[in-house]
Design an enzyme around this catalytic site. Structure first.
Site, PDB file in Angstrom:
ATOM      1  N   HIS A 118       0.539  -1.403  -0.206  1.00 38.72           N
ATOM      2  CA  HIS A 118      -0.131  -0.029  -0.059  1.00 38.72           C
ATOM      3  C   HIS A 118       0.825   1.224   0.121  1.00 38.72           C
ATOM      4  O   HIS A 118       1.893   1.225   0.452  1.00 38.72           O
ATOM      5  CB  HIS A 118      -1.032   0.052   1.033  1.00 38.72           C
ATOM      6  CG  HIS A 118      -0.474  -0.139   2.459  1.00 38.72           C
ATOM      7  ND1 HIS A 118       0.053   1.253   3.264  1.00 38.72           N
ATOM      8  CD2 HIS A 118      -0.014  -0.935   3.491  1.00 38.72           C
ATOM      9  CE1 HIS A 118       0.592   0.823   4.462  1.00 38.72           C
ATOM     10  NE2 HIS A 118       0.524  -0.623   4.494  1.00 38.72           N
ATOM     11  N   ASP A 120      -0.134   4.291   1.104  1.00 41.97           N
ATOM     12  CA  ASP A 120      -0.069   5.378   2.178  1.00 41.97           C
ATOM     13  C   ASP A 120       0.525   4.833   3.410  1.00 41.97           C
ATOM     14  O   ASP A 120       0.937   3.901   3.581  1.00 41.97           O
ATOM     15  CB  ASP A 120      -1.834   5.545   2.440  1.00 41.97           C
ATOM     16  CG  ASP A 120      -2.383   4.287   3.061  1.00 41.97           C
ATOM     17  OD1 ASP A 120      -2.025   2.976   2.429  1.00 41.97           O
ATOM     18  OD2 ASP A 120      -3.184   4.332   3.882  1.00 41.97           O
ATOM     19  N   ASP A 151       6.751   0.652   6.250  1.00 40.48           N
ATOM     20  CA  ASP A 151       5.010   0.305   6.132  1.00 40.48           C
ATOM     21  C   ASP A 151       4.316   1.421   5.282  1.00 40.48           C
ATOM     22  O   ASP A 151       3.902   2.218   5.825  1.00 40.48           O
ATOM     23  CB  ASP A 151       4.399   0.355   7.462  1.00 40.48           C
ATOM     24  CG  ASP A 151       3.009  -0.141   7.558  1.00 40.48           C
ATOM     25  OD1 ASP A 151       2.307  -0.448   6.494  1.00 40.48           O
ATOM     26  OD2 ASP A 151       2.251   0.043   8.671  1.00 40.48           O
ATOM     27  N   GLU A 185      -4.968   1.938   2.988  1.00 46.27           N
ATOM     28  CA  GLU A 185      -5.033   0.813   3.812  1.00 46.27           C
ATOM     29  C   GLU A 185      -5.167   0.980   5.376  1.00 46.27           C
ATOM     30  O   GLU A 185      -5.558   0.386   6.098  1.00 46.27           O
ATOM     31  CB  GLU A 185      -3.650  -0.169   3.716  1.00 46.27           C
ATOM     32  CG  GLU A 185      -3.377  -1.556   4.317  1.00 46.27           C
ATOM     33  CD  GLU A 185      -2.959  -1.320   5.848  1.00 46.27           C
ATOM     34  OE1 GLU A 185      -2.913  -2.385   6.421  1.00 46.27           O
ATOM     35  OE2 GLU A 185      -2.369  -0.315   6.018  1.00 46.27           O
ATOM     36  N   GLU A 186      -4.347   2.112   5.588  1.00 44.61           N
ATOM     37  CA  GLU A 186      -4.292   2.546   7.079  1.00 44.61           C
ATOM     38  C   GLU A 186      -5.650   2.973   7.559  1.00 44.61           C
ATOM     39  O   GLU A 186      -5.769   3.180   8.821  1.00 44.61           O
ATOM     40  CB  GLU A 186      -3.141   3.641   6.997  1.00 44.61           C
ATOM     41  CG  GLU A 186      -1.755   3.316   6.777  1.00 44.61           C
ATOM     42  CD  GLU A 186      -1.134   2.146   7.928  1.00 44.61           C
ATOM     43  OE1 GLU A 186      -2.000   1.865   8.757  1.00 44.61           O
ATOM     44  OE2 GLU A 186      -0.103   1.684   7.518  1.00 44.61           O
ATOM     45  N   ASP A 212       0.547 -10.317   0.881  1.00 47.15           N
ATOM     46  CA  ASP A 212       0.664  -8.840   1.270  1.00 47.15           C
ATOM     47  C   ASP A 212       1.716  -8.857   2.371  1.00 47.15           C
ATOM     48  O   ASP A 212       2.382  -9.826   2.708  1.00 47.15           O
ATOM     49  CB  ASP A 212      -0.854  -8.750   1.962  1.00 47.15           C
ATOM     50  CG  ASP A 212      -0.798  -7.181   1.843  1.00 47.15           C
ATOM     51  OD1 ASP A 212      -0.174  -6.319   1.586  1.00 47.15           O
ATOM     52  OD2 ASP A 212      -1.944  -6.701   2.482  1.00 47.15           O
ATOM     53  N   HIS A 456       5.248   2.433  12.562  1.00 46.17           N
ATOM     54  CA  HIS A 456       3.926   3.452  12.988  1.00 46.17           C
ATOM     55  C   HIS A 456       4.644   4.336  13.925  1.00 46.17           C
ATOM     56  O   HIS A 456       3.771   5.133  14.411  1.00 46.17           O
ATOM     57  CB  HIS A 456       2.507   2.795  13.525  1.00 46.17           C
ATOM     58  CG  HIS A 456       1.813   2.133  12.433  1.00 46.17           C
ATOM     59  ND1 HIS A 456       0.547   1.871  12.799  1.00 46.17           N
ATOM     60  CD2 HIS A 456       2.193   1.753  11.226  1.00 46.17           C
ATOM     61  CE1 HIS A 456       0.050   1.179  11.462  1.00 46.17           C
ATOM     62  NE2 HIS A 456       0.865   1.201  10.700  1.00 46.17           N
TER      63      HIS A 456
HETATM   64 ZN    ZN Z   1       0.910  -1.589   6.161  1.00 48.60          ZN
END
Ligand code: ZN
Length: 483
Positions: A118, A120, A151, A185-186, A212, A456
């Site tokens: 992803h 984002d 990520d 996705e987030e 994924d 994150h």
């Molecule tokens: Zn992710």
């Protein structure tokens, strides 16, 4: 009496022999594959990775904060740097910013593979805490820093670089390959992965497998295992937030009633917290023990080989750590608690939110029934708050699809062990479980106690060598998986 003792003694000996017989039969099932020679990395790949991170494709909880100029910039980035992917593959956009590339294979009878990532990333909560700038510093001491480095631009750029490289070389896959890059996705993937999966469903696409993000190469994170271990996610937990509300008569705090909305609600929350959902030795945990048990120290090996007998012992040990506890049950986390506006006024309403992450084998309905049972108070109203989803199905590990992924890992990372396990968070891949049961979750970067919190969090980063091996992994996976 003597005879009884003798009989018991013989039974005991037989029992011990049975335990050791199980240990004896508990043999390594690691796929043995020789590593291949490292392939060259496309020139400029690292600087493109750095540039991808510098584009601030952030998903905010509040849609008003969405910055479309950054996502437009990312579209242009992909088009500019991956010209063959855009000219030779069929390319479709979803809601402008999510992408699906379709690489046609030579043999249309074979099922396609789907690679996901992803675009984002999550917002930066504390920019001042970063040791570098989260978007513009890029490569520092042979490490690529920035929000989204792990990520999930590692995956986006890793996949796109390997595809472009293979196209340059004239590689033609046997199977069709789809590359799905969502842009939200987030925040659950409603405009990206959800729509892409629905589109593929409408085309009756039945993937050979889907890969994924979700798990990684762990180092020093699993007690009893030395050295790096590739963890392949074969299932992910479900998600449920329940809103608990209590509405009662308020009044002046000088003459309180026996119970207020705050009293009733706090008792309810504490009942839910003190009565956790039941613990379970799930099929995913069992698959993990099958694969890793024989590789572990003799104590763990003994216990895992006899898991039916030592089930309670295993669960007791697992419960001691937060991640272990999350692997054996649906977790309970009160996240919002609010009531009252003035120190001398008894509030008429109180509200709390409890977030549950549901273990495979349980459902949203099971958790709600459990919550009603332990609260046991009609004055507490329980409602589902926004998004909720059941756990994913558990993907098989004894098929050629899992083996393709395992093989690709071991060809790129010499002397590594691998194992299936449960993803504790949520990924876009859950939307693709409407297409196939063969959904796997793995990114080939290292996660250790040292860098775990940067997921994150602060100073998100990937060493250059790991990014380069990431490209090699996706390349190898396309070659193995598509043939
Ligand atoms: Zn992710």
């Amino acid at each position: 009496m003597k005879k009884l003792f003798l009989a018991l003694f013989i039974l005991l000996i037989l029992f011990i022999a049975y335990l050791f017989y199980n240990v004896y039969n508990f043999k390594s099932s690691q796929l043995e594959v020789d590593a291949i020679e490292a392939t060259p990395i496309p020139e400029g790949a690292v600087s493109r990775y750095v540039e991808a991170i510098s584009i601030r494709t952030i998903s905010f909880e509040d849609e008003a904060d969405f910055d479309s100029t950054q996502f437009k910039k990312f579209n242009a980035f992909l088009e500019g740097y991956y010209p063959l992917a855009h000219s030779e593959l069929e390319h479709r956009r979803f809601n402008e910013f999510s992408h699906l590339f379709h690489w046609k294979g030579k043999d249309q009878r074979l099922k396609p593979i789907v690679l996901m990532a992803h675009i984002d990333a999550v917002p930066i909560a504390t920019p001042a805490a970063w040791s570098v700038h989260p978007f513009t510093d890029g490569l520092v001491n042979d490490t690529i820093y920035g929000r989204g480095a792990m990520d999930c631009k590692f995956g986006v750029i890793g996949i796109m670089e390997s595809v472009e490289q293979l196209l340059r070389e004239g590689f033609a896959p046997n199977r069709d390959i789809y590359i799905s890059l969502g842009h939200d996705e987030e925040i659950g993937g409603p405009r990206g992965a959800v729509e892409i999966a629905q589109y593929l469903k409408s085309k009756s696409v039945d993937p050979h497998f889907v890969l994924d993000e979700g798990m990684a190469i762990t180092d020093g994170l699993i007690p009893g295992i030395d050295g790096p271990t590739a963890i392949i996610g074969i299932a992910e937990k479900g998600y449920l937030s329940l809103e608990l509300t209590v509405a009662m008569e308020g009044g002046h705090s000088s003459t309180p009633q026996k119970e207020s909305s705050i009293d009733v609600l706090s008792k309810a929350v504490s009942n839910v917290k003190e009565n956790p959902c039941p613990r379970t030795l799930s099929p995913v945990l069992s698959a993990f023990m099958d694969k890793m048990g024989p590789e572990m120290d003799s104590k763990a090996k003994f216990v895992f080989a006899n898991r039916k007998i030592f089930k309670s012992l295993i669960l007791n040990e697992m419960e001691k750590t937060n991640s272990g506890n999350a692997s054996v049950r649906t977790t309970t986390s009160p996240t919002i608690f609010e009531a009252g506006i003035k120190d001398n006024v008894i509030p008429t309403a109180a509200r709390a939110v409890i977030n549950f992450r549901i273990i495979p084998g349980e459902t949203i309905d099971d958790v709600i029934a459990h919550v009603h049972k332990v609260i046991n108070d009609d004055r507490v109203n329980v409602e589902i708050l926004n998004k909720a989803f059941d756990p994913s199905p558990v993907s098989p590990v004894d098929n050629s699809q899992y083996e393709s992924i395992d093989r690709s890992i071991k060809q790129i990372f010499p002397n590594i062990k691998s194992t299936p396990n449960l993803v504790l968070g949520a990924t876009d891949s859950r939307h693709f479980t409407i297409l196939t049961n063969n959904v796997y979750r793995f990114s080939p970067f290292k996660v250790s106690p040292k860098n775990m919190s940067c997921f994150h969090g602060i100073d998100e980063r990937v060493p250059r060598s790991e990014f380069e091996n990431g490209i090699r992994f996706y390349r190898q996976l396309i070659m193995n998986g598509s043939n």
